[in-house]
Design a protein around this motif. Structure first.
Motif, PDB file in Angstrom:
ATOM      1  N   VAL A  72      48.333 -34.363 -12.241  1.00 28.60           N
ATOM      2  CA  VAL A  72      48.750 -35.478 -11.379  1.00 28.60           C
ATOM      3  C   VAL A  72      47.923 -35.543 -10.100  1.00 28.60           C
ATOM      4  CG1 VAL A  72      51.113 -35.517 -12.256  1.00 28.60           C
ATOM      5  CG2 VAL A  72      50.559 -34.094 -10.277  1.00 28.60           C
ATOM      6  N   THR A  73      46.988 -34.607  -9.929  1.00 26.77           N
ATOM      7  CA  THR A  73      46.324 -34.506  -8.625  1.00 26.77           C
ATOM      8  C   THR A  73      45.218 -35.545  -8.415  1.00 26.77           C
ATOM      9  OG1 THR A  73      44.781 -32.868  -9.484  1.00 26.77           O
ATOM     10  CG2 THR A  73      46.794 -32.036  -8.451  1.00 26.77           C
ATOM     11  N   GLN A  74      44.575 -36.007  -9.505  1.00 27.70           N
ATOM     12  CA  GLN A  74      43.383 -36.846  -9.319  1.00 27.70           C
ATOM     13  C   GLN A  74      43.664 -38.331  -9.532  1.00 27.70           C
ATOM     14  OE1 GLN A  74      40.640 -35.290  -8.079  1.00 27.70           O
ATOM     15  NE2 GLN A  74      42.086 -33.584  -8.020  1.00 27.70           N
ATOM     16  N   TRP A  75      44.796 -38.796  -8.987  1.00 29.04           N
ATOM     17  CA  TRP A  75      45.207 -40.185  -9.213  1.00 29.04           C
ATOM     18  C   TRP A  75      44.235 -41.181  -8.589  1.00 29.04           C
ATOM     19  CZ3 TRP A  75      46.000 -42.420  -4.493  1.00 29.04           C
ATOM     20  CH2 TRP A  75      46.215 -41.536  -3.435  1.00 29.04           C
ATOM     21  N   ARG A  82      46.980 -41.080 -12.999  1.00 29.27           N
ATOM     22  CA  ARG A  82      47.872 -42.162 -12.532  1.00 29.27           C
ATOM     23  C   ARG A  82      49.081 -42.283 -13.455  1.00 29.27           C
ATOM     24  NH1 ARG A  82      42.785 -46.176 -11.543  1.00 29.27           N
ATOM     25  NH2 ARG A  82      41.954 -44.933  -9.839  1.00 29.27           N
ATOM     26  N   GLU A  83      48.811 -42.191 -14.781  1.00 32.07           N
ATOM     27  CA  GLU A  83      49.906 -42.256 -15.740  1.00 32.07           C
ATOM     28  C   GLU A  83      50.910 -41.132 -15.451  1.00 32.07           C
ATOM     29  OE1 GLU A  83      49.413 -40.513 -19.541  1.00 32.07           O
ATOM     30  OE2 GLU A  83      50.287 -42.216 -20.591  1.00 32.07           O
ATOM     31  N   GLY A  84      50.381 -39.928 -15.192  1.00 33.73           N
ATOM     32  CA  GLY A  84      51.256 -38.786 -14.924  1.00 33.73           C
ATOM     33  C   GLY A  84      52.099 -39.007 -13.681  1.00 33.73           C
ATOM     34  N   VAL A  85      51.462 -39.487 -12.605  1.00 35.98           N
ATOM     35  CA  VAL A  85      52.164 -39.695 -11.336  1.00 35.98           C
ATOM     36  C   VAL A  85      53.281 -40.723 -11.504  1.00 35.98           C
ATOM     37  CG1 VAL A  85      51.929 -40.625  -9.000  1.00 35.98           C
ATOM     38  CG2 VAL A  85      50.180 -39.080  -9.898  1.00 35.98           C
ATOM     39  N   ILE A  86      52.945 -41.878 -12.110  1.00 38.69           N
ATOM     40  CA  ILE A  86      53.940 -42.948 -12.213  1.00 38.69           C
ATOM     41  C   ILE A  86      55.033 -42.562 -13.206  1.00 38.69           C
ATOM     42  CG2 ILE A  86      54.282 -45.408 -12.703  1.00 38.69           C
ATOM     43  CD1 ILE A  86      51.482 -45.864 -11.631  1.00 38.69           C
TER      44      ILE A  86
ATOM     45  N   VAL B  93      37.206 -39.412 -15.063  1.00 38.02           N
ATOM     46  CA  VAL B  93      38.390 -39.472 -15.930  1.00 38.02           C
ATOM     47  C   VAL B  93      39.239 -38.209 -15.846  1.00 38.02           C
ATOM     48  CG1 VAL B  93      37.362 -41.045 -17.628  1.00 38.02           C
ATOM     49  CG2 VAL B  93      37.252 -38.564 -18.003  1.00 38.02           C
ATOM     50  N   CYS B  94      38.675 -37.131 -15.314  1.00 39.29           N
ATOM     51  CA  CYS B  94      39.391 -35.846 -15.323  1.00 39.29           C
ATOM     52  C   CYS B  94      40.648 -35.925 -14.455  1.00 39.29           C
ATOM     53  CB  CYS B  94      38.481 -34.729 -14.818  1.00 39.29           C
ATOM     54  SG  CYS B  94      39.339 -33.146 -14.700  1.00 39.29           S
ATOM     55  N   PRO B  95      41.826 -35.618 -15.031  1.00 37.34           N
ATOM     56  CA  PRO B  95      43.061 -35.748 -14.255  1.00 37.34           C
ATOM     57  C   PRO B  95      43.322 -34.567 -13.317  1.00 37.34           C
ATOM     58  CG  PRO B  95      43.584 -35.040 -16.472  1.00 37.34           C
ATOM     59  CD  PRO B  95      42.085 -35.239 -16.424  1.00 37.34           C
ATOM     60  N   THR B  96      42.598 -33.459 -13.502  1.00 35.46           N
ATOM     61  CA  THR B  96      42.963 -32.241 -12.768  1.00 35.46           C
ATOM     62  C   THR B  96      42.004 -31.860 -11.651  1.00 35.46           C
ATOM     63  OG1 THR B  96      41.690 -30.730 -14.145  1.00 35.46           O
ATOM     64  CG2 THR B  96      43.899 -31.294 -14.908  1.00 35.46           C
ATOM     65  N   GLY B  97      40.804 -32.402 -11.657  1.00 35.56           N
ATOM     66  CA  GLY B  97      39.812 -31.952 -10.685  1.00 35.56           C
ATOM     67  C   GLY B  97      38.936 -30.834 -11.222  1.00 35.56           C
ATOM     68  N   ALA B  98      39.095 -30.488 -12.512  1.00 38.80           N
ATOM     69  CA  ALA B  98      38.277 -29.421 -13.105  1.00 38.80           C
ATOM     70  C   ALA B  98      36.836 -29.881 -13.280  1.00 38.80           C
ATOM     71  CB  ALA B  98      38.858 -29.005 -14.452  1.00 38.80           C
ATOM     72  N   SER B  99      36.665 -31.162 -13.594  1.00 37.38           N
ATOM     73  CA  SER B  99      35.340 -31.717 -13.847  1.00 37.38           C
ATOM     74  C   SER B  99      34.814 -32.285 -12.531  1.00 37.38           C
ATOM     75  CB  SER B  99      35.473 -32.819 -14.902  1.00 37.38           C
ATOM     76  OG  SER B  99      34.207 -33.280 -15.288  1.00 37.38           O
TER      77      SER B  99
END
Lengths: 315, 251
Positions: A72-75, A82-86, B93-99
């Motif tokens: 959820v951190t990189q919204w 964004r999907e995770g946050v919402i 596209v990375c959701p976590t910040g790993a990339s």
């Protein structure tokens, strides 16, 4: 693309859950639903169970599910985040609505605001799901503005049919919900047929010529792959099984997902009592078979441009 | 952060690959595997390495293509690895910040400790640069040998990616493509270096140099002429030939 069962189940179940939650929210905020404890329990319970099971299943395909909280951190940049946050935010008004409805049988004042908010956030979550796919340029079949729209249409549609089934079970007024369900089933079918027609007539995005940059020298054909047995890319992005049966599977999706549910919803409207409940629940179950087939095809028919390095000449 | 650097440094480290020179020996791929299986992303897991269906993580793979028809046809060997794109979709596209993409030199890396293994980055890459390690449950990719190019424990001459150091034909070049005066930038300018799949709008840093035009393009392709006559007429060999033919064993 390889259709992972966990993702198919996730998008089908969460779509249904968010659609149903949206209807519970909208109808409640308009004062069209009774503050009956058991209706609230089953309606919101089913919606939240489908959403939660879907979200949990989506973590099954992760390499490190225990780190899922990081998603959820990189919204700011990622549609998946964004999907995770919402998705998580949606639980807040849904919980307020649920507690007020089930424990206090209260559907007034601030609770109505929470109901409306739950509906809005539900649809936003489904929009984000669609955008995860639509944002990928590498998969031209998904890089379409119709993809998030279709995800929302199908979520509203599945929600509408199950909302109607609940209304029959609780012997509540079904006339507006019947009209909505039929309209959504018709829109859903039209949207899917239009998507497939676009897919069949899609212009070429990339070729083995642009992938290698050798197109100016003539036709570019693969002579040797780097690997003698399938690698990760071939397994994940080179899936071909269902494409073979695509025409048949499309027919299955259309009949079980849309045509039969329309007939059953009409039959339910003509019937009453137990038969009406049976017709509407069967409509819901058949529709989910159709949606799972549709979702399978959404993956299996989508071709990734990396296949241009593995023998495909145009995508 | 998986947002791209807002103010990236002008340095853009990358590779220039000469398709005119590459002979398709796979040494770059093998040395890449050799170095990196003990490097930043160690190990590059292999599954069933000695069975009928082996599979494994590689950062560099060499394809071979046929281009054109008949007389103008040719074989082009084509090494494929991460292009360290300026607009790297695998990062955003990375959701976590790993990339992430490094600000100082533009290298695209994966922080394994933050990767959840959702594979979305590999879906977003047009070039198949990322390979999932099912055993470690994380995504792995070319690091441009970040553990070599800045490695003070190595001789200066060895501070290049493993694929570059091992290429026996000199088909791979490493340098700063952000500096127009660098050797690699001049190669790109002189030889018409290009981007792969520019329509994907990823702005790759790595460039490919096209095969040079044929030097002898007007020659006819004829039947292969035999270099040595199999039926010598005279002399000692002729006598041997006649003798052996007479005994009826020649074919």
């Amino acid at each position: 693309m390889n259709p992972a069962y966990s993702v198919i189940f996730f998008t089908a179940a969460s779509g249904l859950g968010y659609g149903l939650l949206a209807f519970m929210g909208i109808f409640a905020s308009l004062g069209l639903l009774p503050a009956d404890r058991w209706f609230g329990f089953w309606g919101l319970g089913l919606a939240l169970a489908a959403i939660t099971l879907g979200l949990l299943s989506s973590t099954f395909h992760l390499g490190h599910p225990e780190r899922a909280w990081r998603a959820v951190t990189q919204w700011q940049s990622s549609w998946l985040a964004r999907e995770g946050v919402i998705a998580l935010l949606t639980y807040v008004p849904a919980a307020i609505l649920g507690i007020a409805w089930v424990f206090f049988e209260q559907l007034s004042g601030g609770v109505l605001v929470a109901a409306a908010l739950a509906a809005i956030l539900s649809l936003l979550t489904v929009y984000c799901t669609g955008m995860i796919y639509a944002s990928l340029k590498t998969i031209p079949a998904w890089h379409q503005s119709s993809v998030p729209t279709n995800y929302m249409i199908l979520a509203i549609m599945t929600g509408a049919v199950w909302f109607l089934a609940l209304l029959y079970i609780f012997q509540l007024s079904t006339i507006p919900a019947t009209v909505i369900a039929l309209v959504m089933l018709a829109i859903g079918m039209a949207a899917k047929i239009r998507y497939w027609r676009q897919l069949d007539n899609a212009p070429v995005t990339s070729t083995s010529g642009t992938a290698t940059g050798l197109g100016d020298l003539g036709e570019v054909r693969l002579l040797e792959t780097p690997n003698t047995s399938a690698n990760y890319l071939n397994k994940e992005m080179g899936f071909r099984v269902a494409r073979k049966h695509a025409v048949k599977l499309r027919r299955v999706a259309i009949f079980t997902g849309f045509v039969l549910p329309i007939i059953l919803v009409v039959l339910a409207a003509l019937a009453s009592g137990v038969p009406a409940v049976l017709f509407s629940v069967t409509a819901g179950l058949l529709m989910m078979v159709g949606i799972v087939t549709e979702r399978w095809l959404f993956f299996a028919e989508a071709r990734h441009v990396v296949n241009l390095y593995y023998g495909d000449t145009a995508i | 952060m998986t947002s791209l650097p807002a103010n990236p440094s002008p340095t853009k480290l990358g590779l220039v690959i000469d398709l005119d020179i590459c002979v398709g020996c796979h040494a770059c791929a093998v040395n890449c595997k050799e170095w990196n299986t003990g490097g930043y992303h160690a190990p590059l897991t292999d599954t069933n390495p000695y069975d009928a269906d082996p599979s494994g993580v590689w950062f560099n793979r060499v394809h071979a293509f046929e281009v054109g028809e008949g007389k103008s046809g040719r074989t082009v060997h084509f090494p494929r690895s991460c292009l360290h794109c300026e607009d790297a979709p695998c990062v955003t596209v990375c959701p976590t910040g790993a990339s992430y993409k490094r600000n100082e030199d533009g290298i695209v890396l994966v922080d394994e400790s933050m990767c959840i293994g959702c594979k979305l980055c590999s879906w977003s890459c047009p070039y198949g640069a990322r390979e999932y390690d099912a055993d470690a449950g994380v995504m792995k990719k070319c690091t441009l040998c970040i553990d070599r190019i800045y490695n003070q424990n190595m001789e200066a001459v060895d501070r290049v990616p493993a694929c570059v150091s091992t290429c026996p034909a000199g088909a791979r070049h490493f340098g700063d493509l952000g500096d127009p005066a660098s050797d690699v930038s001049r190669l790109v300018t002189d030889r018409g270096g290009y981007d792969l799949m520019p329509e994907m709008e990823t702005k790759p840093v790595n460039k490919y140099l096209p095969p040079r035009p044929r030097r002898h393009d007007n020659g006819e392709i004829t039947e292969i002429t035999r270099l040595e006559d199999a039926s010598p007429e005279g002399g000692f060999l002729g006598w041997i030939d006649r003798l052996l033919t007479a005994t009826g064993e020649a074919k």
